[in-house]
Every structure is written in structure tokens, then in C-alpha cells.
Design an enzyme around this catalytic site. Structure first.
Site, PDB file in Angstrom:
ATOM      1  N   ASN A 285      -7.279  -2.234  15.037  1.00  0.00           N
ATOM      2  CA  ASN A 285      -8.469  -2.290  14.300  1.00  0.00           C
ATOM      3  C   ASN A 285      -9.036  -3.527  12.897  1.00  0.00           C
ATOM      4  O   ASN A 285      -9.806  -3.430  12.431  1.00  0.00           O
ATOM      5  CB  ASN A 285      -9.416  -0.975  12.928  1.00  0.00           C
ATOM      6  CG  ASN A 285      -7.825  -0.496  11.784  1.00  0.00           C
ATOM      7  OD1 ASN A 285      -7.705  -1.664  11.631  1.00  0.00           O
ATOM      8  ND2 ASN A 285      -9.167  -0.073  10.883  1.00  0.00           N
TER       9      ASN A 285
ATOM     10  N   GLU B 182      -9.533  -2.088   5.333  1.00  0.00           N
ATOM     11  CA  GLU B 182     -10.145  -1.590   6.686  1.00  0.00           C
ATOM     12  C   GLU B 182     -11.730  -1.671   6.549  1.00  0.00           C
ATOM     13  O   GLU B 182     -12.396  -2.867   5.828  1.00  0.00           O
ATOM     14  CB  GLU B 182     -10.497   0.124   5.941  1.00  0.00           C
ATOM     15  CG  GLU B 182      -9.111   0.980   6.005  1.00  0.00           C
ATOM     16  CD  GLU B 182      -8.506   1.244   7.484  1.00  0.00           C
ATOM     17  OE1 GLU B 182      -8.038   0.433   8.178  1.00  0.00           O
ATOM     18  OE2 GLU B 182      -7.823   2.397   7.298  1.00  0.00           O
TER      19      GLU B 182
ATOM     20  N   ASP C 281       0.966  -1.536  -0.195  1.00  0.00           N
ATOM     21  CA  ASP C 281      -0.043   0.072   0.143  1.00  0.00           C
ATOM     22  C   ASP C 281       0.627   1.178  -0.022  1.00  0.00           C
ATOM     23  O   ASP C 281       2.170   0.976   0.071  1.00  0.00           O
ATOM     24  CB  ASP C 281      -0.947  -0.370   1.218  1.00  0.00           C
ATOM     25  CG  ASP C 281      -0.267  -0.261   2.448  1.00  0.00           C
ATOM     26  OD1 ASP C 281       1.228  -0.754   2.517  1.00  0.00           O
ATOM     27  OD2 ASP C 281      -1.320  -0.864   3.381  1.00  0.00           O
TER      28      ASP C 281
ATOM     29  N   HIS D  39      -7.788  -4.412  10.514  1.00  0.00           N
ATOM     30  CA  HIS D  39      -6.688  -4.301   8.915  1.00  0.00           C
ATOM     31  C   HIS D  39      -5.826  -5.273   8.476  1.00  0.00           C
ATOM     32  O   HIS D  39      -4.878  -5.159   9.623  1.00  0.00           O
ATOM     33  CB  HIS D  39      -6.929  -2.580   8.074  1.00  0.00           C
ATOM     34  CG  HIS D  39      -6.087  -1.849   8.607  1.00  0.00           C
ATOM     35  ND1 HIS D  39      -5.478  -0.088   8.851  1.00  0.00           N
ATOM     36  CD2 HIS D  39      -4.414  -2.619   8.921  1.00  0.00           C
ATOM     37  CE1 HIS D  39      -4.785   0.145   9.161  1.00  0.00           C
ATOM     38  NE2 HIS D  39      -3.849  -1.338   9.123  1.00  0.00           N
TER      39      HIS D  39
HETATM   40  C1  F6R Z   1       1.727  -1.500   5.955  1.00  0.00           C
HETATM   41  C2  F6R Z   1       0.237  -1.894   6.093  1.00  0.00           C
HETATM   42  C3  F6R Z   1      -0.829  -2.302   7.654  1.00  0.00           C
HETATM   43  C4  F6R Z   1       0.260  -2.564   8.903  1.00  0.00           C
HETATM   44  C5  F6R Z   1      -0.750  -2.183   9.869  1.00  0.00           C
HETATM   45  C6  F6R Z   1       0.331  -2.845  11.094  1.00  0.00           C
HETATM   46  O1  F6R Z   1       2.165  -1.774   5.013  1.00  0.00           O
HETATM   47  O2  F6R Z   1      -0.116  -2.352   5.294  1.00  0.00           O
HETATM   48  O3  F6R Z   1      -1.712  -2.343   7.682  1.00  0.00           O
HETATM   49  O4  F6R Z   1       0.890  -3.103   8.319  1.00  0.00           O
HETATM   50  O5  F6R Z   1      -1.543  -1.247  10.044  1.00  0.00           O
HETATM   51  O6  F6R Z   1       1.167  -2.028  11.239  1.00  0.00           O
HETATM   52  P1  F6R Z   1       2.120  -1.439  12.392  1.00  0.00           P
HETATM   53  O7  F6R Z   1       3.146  -2.260  11.679  1.00  0.00           O
HETATM   54  O8  F6R Z   1       2.619  -0.140  12.151  1.00  0.00           O
HETATM   55  O9  F6R Z   1       1.403  -1.628  13.590  1.00  0.00           O
END
Ligand code: F6R
Length: 263
Positions: free
Chosen positions: A149, A156, A78, A151
């Protein structure tokens, strides 16, 4: 220790370092095997806090000459939208700083959704991203973090299991989590381009990682919850080859945690 719940293998590690070492070892060994078979390794990569240690360990291996990225192709999950690649908050910047600048990867084999394309081009661009992944024979190993959350990528809550790469509105919680680095909620992008749930589930093997007590809730949902679009991470239950790599804190809400043996 490990335990298989539905089709997911859960490995609980003492801490983030030992869990990250396990994932880095798995990646290294796959790249080596493919190198000996003269095959490219096609990786799906994540950003954020979760994979940082894995990338540090891979960089160390490149620096000691144990590992080469010459035969690696990568697709990132992403990117914020809109954002330029030079912005310090962009995932382009993150990947270059943390990983790519320290490896011998061919820049032409690195694919990260572009956050600065015209809005009128986005649909076409997302379809082309899907075709590009398919053109390389699909993703062999996908690294994933989990949002608080639930995702995965920026899929989302409410995302469909059939979703593909697309522009998505970020959840309020996701934006609040990112707000500090953007200097406030008002400067935080409202949208992102993300691989879809289906894109992620098409990967042959998925390593999903979570460290810390703030990840205990989505981890519990992944392992013990019903499959629901409200927790997109639960869609991983439908995949045949997922390993969940977590530390003790992230495992703390698992009802069965007494059955897990720490690796
Ligand atoms: C990042 C992504 C997100 C993160 C998720 C966890 O490329 O796709 O889904 O993996 O938000 O974020 P962290 O690792 O910062 O807790």
C-alpha cells in the site's frame, strides 16, 4: 544499470540475490570505512521479507571474519503494539533470529521500539526514541522495504511528511498481509510503533528495496507518481540520497524500464 529519476537512483537487478548482494556490499564497505576512522556506524533497519537476504549475507561475512558489528549501533523502524519481545511475530524476535544472534553486536547498541510498554508511556517513549537517534548523530544508512500500500516503516497512507516516531493504527491491508503469521486477522495487532516519515527522511542515505511483481505498483508510484500522503513512499522523492534497488519484476510497471540496464 542505473538511472536517476528526481534524486532517486534506480538500480534494476536480475534478481533478489544480486540486488541484496549490492546492498550488503555497500553496508560492509561503510562499516569497514567507519571502523578504520574509529567511528561508529549508525544503521536504520527494517524487518519483513525484503531484507532477509541482505541479513543472511551480512551474517555470512561475520562468520567468515570479514565483518564485525562491534562498532555498529542500530535502530529498527517499527514494532507491533502490543507485543512482547519473545513473541515469534515480534520484530525483536525477527531481528535476533535473523541477524543479531549471529553477530558480535553489543546488545546495548541495538534499539527496537518496545511493543510491551504501558499505553500511558508510549508518547514519552516515542519522543525518547527520537532523541536517542539524534544523540547518535542521526542514522547514517537506512534500509527500507515498501508495503504493497506504499507504506514505509508503518507509516500508513495518510501519514504526514512531518511525522515522527509514534503509535499508529495499522491499515486493513497491512493487517491482512500479516494475518497468516498471527493465525488470523483477529489475533493480528491493530497498532504499531513506527519511526515517522520525517525520522526516515533524516537518514543520510537510504537503500530502499523491493522484489517481485506485487511491489511493481508502489515502485511505479515512487518513481512516476506525484508526492502524496496517500503513497507515503513518494515522500522519498524529497530526499537527496536514495537508491532504489529492485528486481525486474518490481520494475515491470516503470514506463521507462527500457532505459534501465540490469546491473
Ligand atoms: C518492516 C517495515 C515495513 C516493510 C514493508 C514490506 O520493518 O517497516 O514497512 O518493509 O511492509 O514488507 P515485506 O518486506 O515483507 O514485503
Amino acid at each position: 544499470m542505473e538511472k536517476t529519476v528526481s534524486s532517486i537512483t534506480v538500480r534494476v537487478f536480475e534478481d533478489k540475490l544480486s540486488g541484496s548482494q549490492y546492498i550488503a556490499d555497500a553496508l560492509r564497505s561503510r562499516i569497514h570505512t567507519n571502523d578504520s576512522d574509529s567511528k561508529r556506524t549508525v544503521l536504520g533497519l527494517a524487518t519483513g521479507g525484503s531484507p532477509k537476504k541482505v541479513y543472511d549475507l551480512l551474517v555470512e561475512s561475520v562468520e567468515t571474519g570479514e565483518l564485525s558489528f562491534q562498532n555498529v549501533t542500530s535502530f529498527n523502524l517499527d514494532e507491533y503494539y502490543p507485543i512482547g519481545p519473545e513473541s515469534r511475530n515480534s520484530y525483536h524476535y525477527y531481528m535476533n533470529q535473523r541477524l543479531f544472534n549471529h553477530t558480535d553486536v553489543d546488545p546495548g547498541q541495538v534499539f527496537i521500539p518496545e511493543g510491551d510498554i504501558e499505553v500511558s508511556e508510549v508518547d514519552h517513549y516515542c519522543k525518547a526514541y527520537e532523541r536517542k537517534i539524534a544523540g547518535y548523530g542521526g542514522i547514517e544508512i537506512q534500509l527500507l522495504g515498501i508495503g504493497g500500500n506504499g507504506h514505509i516503516g508503518f507509516n500508513e497512507p495518510g501519514s504526514s511528511i512531518e511525522s515522527e516516531t509514534r503509535l499508529i493504527h495499522l491499515d486493513e491491508k497491512t493487517r491482512r498481509d500479516a494475518a497468516d503469521s498471527f493465525g488470523g486477522i483477529h489475533q493480528t495487532p491493530e497498532k504499531a510503533i513506527t519511526m515517522g516519515v520525517k525520522t526516515i527522511l533524516n537518514a543520510k542515505k537510504i537503500y530502499c528495496m523491493a522484489w517481485g511483481a506485487h511491489k511493481a505498483r508502489p515502485v511505479q508510484q515512487l518513481i512516476e507518481g506525484e508526492i502524496t500522503a496517500e503513497w507515503p513512499v513518494t515522500f522519498l522523492q524529497t530526499h537527496a540520497n536514495v537508491e532504489l534497488i529492485i528486481d525486474r519484476a518490481a520494475a515491470s510497471l516503470l514506463t521507462d524500464s527500457s532505459n534501465f540496464i540490469v546491473n
